[in-house]
Design an enzyme around this catalytic site. Structure first.
Site, PDB file in Angstrom:
ATOM      1  N   LYS A 144      78.113  27.053  16.289  1.00 51.69           N
ATOM      2  CA  LYS A 144      76.648  27.090  16.323  1.00 51.69           C
ATOM      3  C   LYS A 144      76.053  28.055  15.305  1.00 51.69           C
ATOM      4  CE  LYS A 144      75.591  25.102  20.731  1.00 51.69           C
ATOM      5  NZ  LYS A 144      76.894  24.986  21.436  1.00 51.69           N
ATOM      6  N   GLU A 157      65.698  27.281  22.395  1.00 52.70           N
ATOM      7  CA  GLU A 157      66.022  26.896  23.758  1.00 52.70           C
ATOM      8  C   GLU A 157      67.521  27.100  23.928  1.00 52.70           C
ATOM      9  OE1 GLU A 157      66.170  24.753  21.300  1.00 52.70           O
ATOM     10  OE2 GLU A 157      68.127  23.892  21.721  1.00 52.70           O
ATOM     11  N   SER A 166      85.763  23.387  18.389  1.00 53.89           N
ATOM     12  CA  SER A 166      84.376  23.852  18.225  1.00 53.89           C
ATOM     13  C   SER A 166      84.128  25.275  18.717  1.00 53.89           C
ATOM     14  CB  SER A 166      83.421  22.880  18.909  1.00 53.89           C
ATOM     15  OG  SER A 166      83.746  22.719  20.281  1.00 53.89           O
TER      16      SER A 166
HETATM   17  C1  LIG Z   1      77.267  23.923  22.242  1.00 53.71           C
HETATM   18  C2  LIG Z   1      78.698  23.584  22.089  1.00 53.71           C
HETATM   19  C3  LIG Z   1      79.135  22.241  21.951  1.00 53.71           C
HETATM   20  C4  LIG Z   1      78.216  21.062  22.042  1.00 53.71           C
HETATM   21  O1  LIG Z   1      77.207  21.021  21.079  1.00 53.71           O
HETATM   22  P1  LIG Z   1      77.242  20.020  19.861  1.00 53.71           P
HETATM   23  O2  LIG Z   1      75.892  20.152  19.252  1.00 53.71           O
HETATM   24  O3  LIG Z   1      77.485  18.645  20.408  1.00 53.71           O
HETATM   25  O4  LIG Z   1      78.314  20.428  18.939  1.00 53.71           O
HETATM   26  C5  LIG Z   1      80.472  22.002  21.741  1.00 53.71           C
HETATM   27  N1  LIG Z   1      81.382  23.022  21.697  1.00 53.71           N
HETATM   28  C6  LIG Z   1      81.002  24.308  21.828  1.00 53.71           C
HETATM   29  C7  LIG Z   1      82.033  25.367  21.770  1.00 53.71           C
HETATM   30  C8  LIG Z   1      79.644  24.631  22.031  1.00 53.71           C
HETATM   31  O5  LIG Z   1      79.290  25.920  22.176  1.00 53.71           O
END
Ligand SMILES: *Cc1c(COP(=O)(O)O)cnc(C)c1O
Length: 393
Positions: free
Chosen positions: A89, A111, A377
């Site tokens: 993010k 948000e 992610s």
């Molecule tokens: C917020 C988050 C997501 C989901 O958000 P996307 O916008 O779909 O990428 C996925 N993995 C992690 C670790 C997150 O913090």
């Protein structure tokens, strides 16, 4: 077939800017300036410098040997979990805070649901010395206390959304209301590849650093730029959009999206938008949306707070409808098992969102010489209690 946004802000049938009249000046200012700003040499230089020295990029592309042996295919993990603040993010919030500065804004709103985007926003506001207000549902404030503490420590003000279900949807409504009331000095940092045009495209471009790096990293390791598959979990779809971006027009690269099936696609407790969604409008864009027959948005459910959203970004709706991406829906139980497996096979504790992407090996069989790149992610520190309670460790 075009998989990128068109001049009008659409991905095929999806996208656009469905906003109240009062929001028009803010969104229009952004729409007419974002590409110009992002292409300025001074912008690119500052963005790339911060990604390198502050975020810690490039994130490694790690060959997961034991996972590869187990599933008899070649698995690489793109380590977004190693970024500052623990997920992808921050790539987007760094980009947007620089856009806000170029536009002369001195106040940021955001948000947040689970608090990850709130923390990433509070972080870049501290970095830039800009006031930060994060809207968060009253229930989420109670559920996600450590992230609330982080935001406060970073100097942000956390405002409780007390209407509706007191969660992400309501926090977003409050943020939009704030933006309408503060059109001149405030920039709204949206946290996923969702919202009115140009947000999905802007967020996707900031996250596209993920696939840009995969290409040269794979060239170094395998002497080819394109993997056979890229895999990512989808909440709103920002880590996925960034992971797919530079492969969208390479048909030899299979695109795999994994969404949350919660307690089962048809259990009434899921977030399996590609299976259950119909064309609808949420938070400023037309996209696939879980809704009742009369158009009421269905409450989504997933054990993972980051995937608990009733829609997906418009790019992903287009990828689903055209068949460019294969969509899979993974239950809480399968995701949790895959999170435990990665922890004990590779020594990496993933975020529960990411564990959904890792569960792809239950859903699909790959060939021994396939190269499969999975977007890792985020890291699982924030989810330790959930894992511990679930497995009774
Ligand atoms: C917020 C988050 C997501 C989901 O958000 P996307 O916008 O779909 O990428 C996925 N993995 C992690 C670790 C997150 O913090």
């Amino acid at each position: 077939m075009n998989y990128h946004v068109d001049e009008k802000g659409y991905y095929g049938d999806f996208g656009g800017a469905y906003i109240p009249e009062m929001l028009y000046p803010n969104v229009e200012e952004l729409r007419t300036t974002y590409l110009e700003i992002m292409n300025e040499p001074s912008f690119k230089e500052e963005f790339n410098q911060l990604l390198k020295d502050y975020v810690g990029r490039p994130s490694p592309l790690y060959y997961a040997k034991r996972l590869s042996e187990k599933y008899k295919t070649k698995v690489y993990l793109k380590r977004e979990d190693l970024n500052h603040t623990g997920a992808h993010k921050i790539n987007n919030t760094i980009g947007q805070i620089l856009v806000a500065k170029k536009l002369g804004k001195n106040r940021i709103i955001a948000e947040t649901g689970a608090g990850q985007h709130g923390v990433a926003t509070a972080t870049v506001c501290a970095l830039a010395g800009i006031q930060c207000i994060v809207y968060m549902g009253e229930i989420d404030i109670k559920r996600q206390a450590p992230n609330v503490a982080r935001m406060k420590m970073l100097g942000a003000e956390v405002r409780a959304a007390k209407s509706g279900s007191k969660t992400l949807k309501d926090a977003t409504n409050e943020a939009i209301r704030d933006w309408i009331n503060n059109p001149v000095d405030t920039h709204y940092i949206i946290g996923s590849a969702i919202g009115p045009h140009p947000y999905p495209d802007m967020v996707t471009r900031f996250q596209s650093i993920i696939s840009e790096e995969i290409k040269w990293q794979l060239k170094e390791k395998e002497n080819r730029e394109n993997p056979d598959y890229v895999v990512a979990c989808i909440g709103g779809g920002s880590n996925a959009a960034g992971t797919y971006y530079h492969f969208l027009n390479a048909p030899e690269v299979g695109i795999i999206a994994v969404e949350a099936a919660g307690k089962g696609i048809h259990s009434g407790e899921s977030a399996a938008t590609s299976k259950l969604g119909k064309d609808g409008i949420i938070h400023g864009c037309k996209t696939l949306l879980m809704q009742s027959a009369d158009g009421q948005i269905t409450e989504p459910y997933s054990i993972s707070a980051g995937l608990d959203y009733p829609g997906v970004g418009p790019m992903h709706s287009h990828l689903a409808r055209t068949g460019r991406a294969e969509f899979f829906s993974v239950t809480d139980d399968d995701a949790m098992a895959s999170g435990l497996e990665l922890s004990q096979l590779e020594g990496i504790i993933p975020a529960i969102e990411t564990s959904h992407a890792l569960a792809i090996f239950n859903e699909k069989k790959f060939e021994p010489d396939d190269i499969v790149v999975i977007s890792l992610s985020g890291r699982g520190d924030k989810d330790l209690n959930t894992y511990i309670d679930y497995f009774k460790l």
